[in-house]
Design a protein around this motif. Sequence first.
Motif, PDB file in Angstrom:
ATOM      1  N   GLN A   1       0.812  -1.222   0.000  1.00  0.00           N
ATOM      2  CA  GLN A   1       0.000   0.000   0.000  1.00  0.00           C
ATOM      3  C   GLN A   1       0.845   1.270   0.000  1.00  0.00           C
ATOM      4  O   GLN A   1       0.333   2.354  -0.258  1.00  0.00           O
ATOM      5  N   TRP A   2       2.130   1.183   0.265  1.00  0.00           N
ATOM      6  CA  TRP A   2       2.999   2.363   0.266  1.00  0.00           C
ATOM      7  C   TRP A   2       3.369   2.789  -1.155  1.00  0.00           C
ATOM      8  O   TRP A   2       3.773   3.915  -1.370  1.00  0.00           O
ATOM      9  N   TYR A   3       3.254   1.882  -2.120  1.00  0.00           N
ATOM     10  CA  TYR A   3       3.706   2.166  -3.478  1.00  0.00           C
ATOM     11  C   TYR A   3       2.607   2.816  -4.310  1.00  0.00           C
ATOM     12  O   TYR A   3       1.445   2.423  -4.249  1.00  0.00           O
ATOM     13  N   SER A   4       3.001   3.821  -5.082  1.00  0.00           N
ATOM     14  CA  SER A   4       2.130   4.366  -6.118  1.00  0.00           C
ATOM     15  C   SER A   4       2.994   4.643  -7.340  1.00  0.00           C
ATOM     16  O   SER A   4       4.170   4.992  -7.224  1.00  0.00           O
ATOM     17  N   LYS A   5       2.409   4.447  -8.522  1.00  0.00           N
ATOM     18  CA  LYS A   5       3.166   4.637  -9.764  1.00  0.00           C
ATOM     19  C   LYS A   5       3.641   6.082  -9.874  1.00  0.00           C
ATOM     20  O   LYS A   5       2.893   7.002  -9.572  1.00  0.00           O
ATOM     21  N   PRO A   6       4.888   6.259 -10.322  1.00  0.00           N
ATOM     22  CA  PRO A   6       5.403   7.620 -10.486  1.00  0.00           C
ATOM     23  C   PRO A   6       4.600   8.388 -11.536  1.00  0.00           C
ATOM     24  O   PRO A   6       4.217   7.835 -12.564  1.00  0.00           O
ATOM     25  N   GLN A   7       4.365   9.665 -11.257  1.00  0.00           N
ATOM     26  CA  GLN A   7       3.683  10.521 -12.220  1.00  0.00           C
ATOM     27  C   GLN A   7       4.012  11.972 -11.915  1.00  0.00           C
ATOM     28  O   GLN A   7       4.392  12.315 -10.810  1.00  0.00           O
ATOM     29  N   GLY A   8       3.912  12.793 -12.931  1.00  0.00           N
ATOM     30  CA  GLY A   8       4.116  14.215 -12.746  1.00  0.00           C
ATOM     31  C   GLY A   8       5.565  14.663 -12.799  1.00  0.00           C
ATOM     32  O   GLY A   8       5.862  15.803 -12.458  1.00  0.00           O
ATOM     33  N   PHE A   9       6.479  13.782 -13.211  1.00  0.00           N
ATOM     34  CA  PHE A   9       7.885  14.147 -13.348  1.00  0.00           C
ATOM     35  C   PHE A   9       8.552  13.177 -14.308  1.00  0.00           C
ATOM     36  O   PHE A   9       8.011  12.127 -14.619  1.00  0.00           O
ATOM     37  N   SER A  10       9.744  13.519 -14.758  1.00  0.00           N
ATOM     38  CA  SER A  10      10.606  12.623 -15.517  1.00  0.00           C
ATOM     39  C   SER A  10      12.037  12.855 -15.071  1.00  0.00           C
ATOM     40  O   SER A  10      12.411  13.969 -14.710  1.00  0.00           O
ATOM     41  N   VAL A  11      12.824  11.798 -15.097  1.00  0.00           N
ATOM     42  CA  VAL A  11      14.254  11.940 -14.902  1.00  0.00           C
ATOM     43  C   VAL A  11      14.809  12.317 -16.269  1.00  0.00           C
ATOM     44  O   VAL A  11      14.655  11.578 -17.232  1.00  0.00           O
ATOM     45  N   SER A  12      15.427  13.489 -16.351  1.00  0.00           N
ATOM     46  CA  SER A  12      15.888  14.015 -17.628  1.00  0.00           C
ATOM     47  C   SER A  12      17.401  13.916 -17.726  1.00  0.00           C
ATOM     48  O   SER A  12      18.120  14.334 -16.811  1.00  0.00           O
ATOM     49  N   LEU A  13      17.869  13.351 -18.836  1.00  0.00           N
ATOM     50  CA  LEU A  13      19.302  13.214 -19.092  1.00  0.00           C
ATOM     51  C   LEU A  13      19.634  13.860 -20.428  1.00  0.00           C
ATOM     52  O   LEU A  13      18.833  13.817 -21.360  1.00  0.00           O
ATOM     53  N   SER A  14      20.839  14.420 -20.515  1.00  0.00           N
ATOM     54  CA  SER A  14      21.325  15.030 -21.752  1.00  0.00           C
ATOM     55  C   SER A  14      22.606  14.338 -22.183  1.00  0.00           C
ATOM     56  O   SER A  14      23.705  14.770 -21.820  1.00  0.00           O
ATOM     57  N   PRO A  15      22.495  13.235 -22.936  1.00  0.00           N
ATOM     58  CA  PRO A  15      23.691  12.538 -23.407  1.00  0.00           C
ATOM     59  C   PRO A  15      24.582  13.463 -24.235  1.00  0.00           C
ATOM     60  O   PRO A  15      24.108  14.436 -24.831  1.00  0.00           O
ATOM     61  N   SER A  16      25.874  13.136 -24.274  1.00  0.00           N
ATOM     62  CA  SER A  16      26.849  14.014 -24.928  1.00  0.00           C
ATOM     63  C   SER A  16      26.956  13.803 -26.433  1.00  0.00           C
ATOM     64  O   SER A  16      27.626  14.571 -27.111  1.00  0.00           O
ATOM     65  N   SER A  17      26.297  12.775 -26.973  1.00  0.00           N
ATOM     66  CA  SER A  17      26.350  12.516 -28.413  1.00  0.00           C
ATOM     67  C   SER A  17      25.121  11.704 -28.818  1.00  0.00           C
ATOM     68  O   SER A  17      24.430  11.128 -27.964  1.00  0.00           O
ATOM     69  N   ILE A  18      24.882  11.649 -30.120  1.00  0.00           N
ATOM     70  CA  ILE A  18      23.773  10.820 -30.610  1.00  0.00           C
ATOM     71  C   ILE A  18      24.055   9.350 -30.315  1.00  0.00           C
ATOM     72  O   ILE A  18      23.152   8.602 -29.931  1.00  0.00           O
ATOM     73  N   ALA A  19      25.300   8.917 -30.453  1.00  0.00           N
ATOM     74  CA  ALA A  19      25.654   7.522 -30.156  1.00  0.00           C
ATOM     75  C   ALA A  19      25.362   7.194 -28.687  1.00  0.00           C
ATOM     76  O   ALA A  19      24.812   6.131 -28.383  1.00  0.00           O
ATOM     77  N   GLU A  20      25.705   8.106 -27.786  1.00  0.00           N
ATOM     78  CA  GLU A  20      25.437   7.898 -26.358  1.00  0.00           C
ATOM     79  C   GLU A  20      23.931   7.930 -26.097  1.00  0.00           C
ATOM     80  O   GLU A  20      23.409   7.139 -25.320  1.00  0.00           O
ATOM     81  N   PHE A  21      23.212   8.822 -26.747  1.00  0.00           N
ATOM     82  CA  PHE A  21      21.754   8.877 -26.662  1.00  0.00           C
ATOM     83  C   PHE A  21      21.174   7.512 -27.042  1.00  0.00           C
ATOM     84  O   PHE A  21      20.365   6.944 -26.303  1.00  0.00           O
ATOM     85  N   ASP A  22      21.587   6.995 -28.204  1.00  0.00           N
ATOM     86  CA  ASP A  22      21.052   5.725 -28.692  1.00  0.00           C
ATOM     87  C   ASP A  22      21.380   4.573 -27.742  1.00  0.00           C
ATOM     88  O   ASP A  22      20.533   3.718 -27.478  1.00  0.00           O
ATOM     89  N   ARG A  23      22.600   4.542 -27.196  1.00  0.00           N
ATOM     90  CA  ARG A  23      23.003   3.479 -26.272  1.00  0.00           C
ATOM     91  C   ARG A  23      22.145   3.510 -25.011  1.00  0.00           C
ATOM     92  O   ARG A  23      21.611   2.483 -24.577  1.00  0.00           O
ATOM     93  N   ILE A  24      21.979   4.706 -24.445  1.00  0.00           N
ATOM     94  CA  ILE A  24      21.177   4.837 -23.227  1.00  0.00           C
ATOM     95  C   ILE A  24      19.717   4.490 -23.513  1.00  0.00           C
ATOM     96  O   ILE A  24      19.077   3.764 -22.744  1.00  0.00           O
ATOM     97  N   PHE A  25      19.184   4.994 -24.618  1.00  0.00           N
ATOM     98  CA  PHE A  25      17.793   4.697 -24.951  1.00  0.00           C
ATOM     99  C   PHE A  25      17.582   3.190 -25.101  1.00  0.00           C
ATOM    100  O   PHE A  25      16.610   2.644 -24.562  1.00  0.00           O
ATOM    101  N   GLN A  26      18.459   2.523 -25.823  1.00  0.00           N
ATOM    102  CA  GLN A  26      18.317   1.071 -26.018  1.00  0.00           C
ATOM    103  C   GLN A  26      18.311   0.334 -24.678  1.00  0.00           C
ATOM    104  O   GLN A  26      17.499  -0.564 -24.460  1.00  0.00           O
ATOM    105  N   ALA A  27      19.207   0.712 -23.773  1.00  0.00           N
ATOM    106  CA  ALA A  27      19.312   0.024 -22.482  1.00  0.00           C
ATOM    107  C   ALA A  27      18.132   0.325 -21.566  1.00  0.00           C
ATOM    108  O   ALA A  27      17.590  -0.585 -20.924  1.00  0.00           O
ATOM    109  N   LEU A  28      17.727   1.580 -21.490  1.00  0.00           N
ATOM    110  CA  LEU A  28      16.657   1.945 -20.560  1.00  0.00           C
ATOM    111  C   LEU A  28      15.264   1.644 -21.092  1.00  0.00           C
ATOM    112  O   LEU A  28      14.336   1.408 -20.315  1.00  0.00           O
ATOM    113  N   SER A  29      15.090   1.627 -22.405  1.00  0.00           N
ATOM    114  CA  SER A  29      13.747   1.406 -22.960  1.00  0.00           C
ATOM    115  C   SER A  29      13.449  -0.060 -23.252  1.00  0.00           C
ATOM    116  O   SER A  29      12.325  -0.389 -23.642  1.00  0.00           O
TER     117      SER A  29
END
Length: 139
Positions: free
Chosen positions: A71-99
């Motif tokens: 009962q303590w848990y509720s789905k996260p809402q109203g925010f996002s953890v925002s990251l700014s990768p340093s390159s498109i390659a790093e963006f793609d790597r992070i996206f593939q792993a996290l998504s």
Amino acid sequence: MEPTIYLFFNGNCLEAMTHYAETLGGEITDVFKNGDAPPGEDRMPGSDDLVMNMAMKLGSATIMASDAPGQWYSKPQGFSVSLSPSSIAEFDRIFQALSKDAESISMAPGETFWAERFTTFKDRFGTPWMLNYAGSKAS
């Protein structure tokens, strides 16, 4: 003063934060489990393996987290953890792993008027993310 992100999970905190540390190059600095607490009021309801509190160092930031059982848990809402990768390659790597096995992808990776690549999604642990690579559109 610097804000600290604090995430709550439904019993899979250690798995999620370990995945984030491996993907993002963070370092887990502390992990306190339910079983580490003395018996009594200081314990969460549930298994000794539930995480009461943990911390990950990511650059100069700290991300903290814990399990929030039942009962303590509720789905996260109203925010996002925002990251700014340093390159498109790093963006793609992070996206593939996290998504991988994401709950949802609300905006597929693509170009916007402010960024060469941007996306928003909720990963398999329920954490909402935004990835933004401004590239040549940085001001």
